[in-house]
Scaffold this active site. Structure first.
Site, short mmCIF file in Angstrom:
data_model
loop_
_atom_site.label_atom_id
_atom_site.label_comp_id
_atom_site.label_asym_id
_atom_site.label_seq_id
_atom_site.Cartn_x
_atom_site.Cartn_y
_atom_site.Cartn_z
N LYS A 38 -5.32 47.29 -13.76
CA LYS A 38 -6.40 46.73 -12.94
C LYS A 38 -7.59 47.68 -13.02
O LYS A 38 -7.42 48.90 -12.96
CB LYS A 38 -5.96 46.61 -11.49
N CYS A 55 -22.99 46.16 -13.46
CA CYS A 55 -22.61 45.11 -14.41
C CYS A 55 -21.75 44.04 -13.74
O CYS A 55 -20.84 44.34 -12.98
CB CYS A 55 -21.82 45.73 -15.57
N CYS A 57 -21.10 41.26 -16.01
CA CYS A 57 -20.67 40.47 -17.17
C CYS A 57 -19.43 41.05 -17.84
O CYS A 57 -18.85 40.42 -18.71
CB CYS A 57 -21.80 40.36 -18.19
N CYS A 66 -24.73 48.54 -15.47
CA CYS A 66 -25.29 47.64 -16.48
C CYS A 66 -25.97 48.46 -17.57
O CYS A 66 -26.70 49.40 -17.27
CB CYS A 66 -26.31 46.71 -15.83
N HIS A 70 -25.44 42.32 -21.24
CA HIS A 70 -25.42 40.92 -20.82
C HIS A 70 -26.42 40.08 -21.62
O HIS A 70 -26.22 38.89 -21.82
CB HIS A 70 -25.68 40.79 -19.32
S1 FES Z 1 -24.60 42.73 -16.33
FE1 FES Z 1 -23.14 43.50 -17.72
S2 FES Z 1 -24.30 44.76 -19.01
FE2 FES Z 1 -25.74 43.96 -17.63
#
Ligand code: FES
Length: 90
Positions: A38, A55, A57, A66, A70
């Protein structure tokens, strides 16, 4: 006749197997700490700058932060994900 019955049973077993099998394409996380059972990230509030992007994504090389990955993801598949931005009030 028995060949048809056996073939039908085999088809049913294969279809049941395929329906029950989960694909790794179902995974949101394709690259972050895959060796862990996890992924849990901890960031101390005191360590945040005035503006921090987290982040959402799961493609960032600096996860949980981030790194702009993304944008490539969105261009590649037409998605619209982006970071969580935390801004400190002044
Ligand atoms: S939201 Fe994942 S790299 Fe930007």
């Amino acid at each position: 006749m028995s060949y048809i019955l056996i073939a039908g049973v085999v088809v049913l077993v294969v279809v049941a197997y395929m329906l029950g099998k989960r694909s790794t394409n179902d995974h949101v996380n394709s690259c972050v700490d895959k060796h862990k059972p996890k992924v849990v990230s901890t960031v101390d509030i005191e360590d945040l700058s005035d503006a921090t992007a987290f982040c959402r994504c799961w493609k960032s090389g600096k996860f949980p932060y981030c790194d702009g990955s993304h944008n490539k993801h969105n261009k590649g598949c037409g998605d619209n994900v982006g970071p969580l931005l935390l801004n400190r009030r002044s």
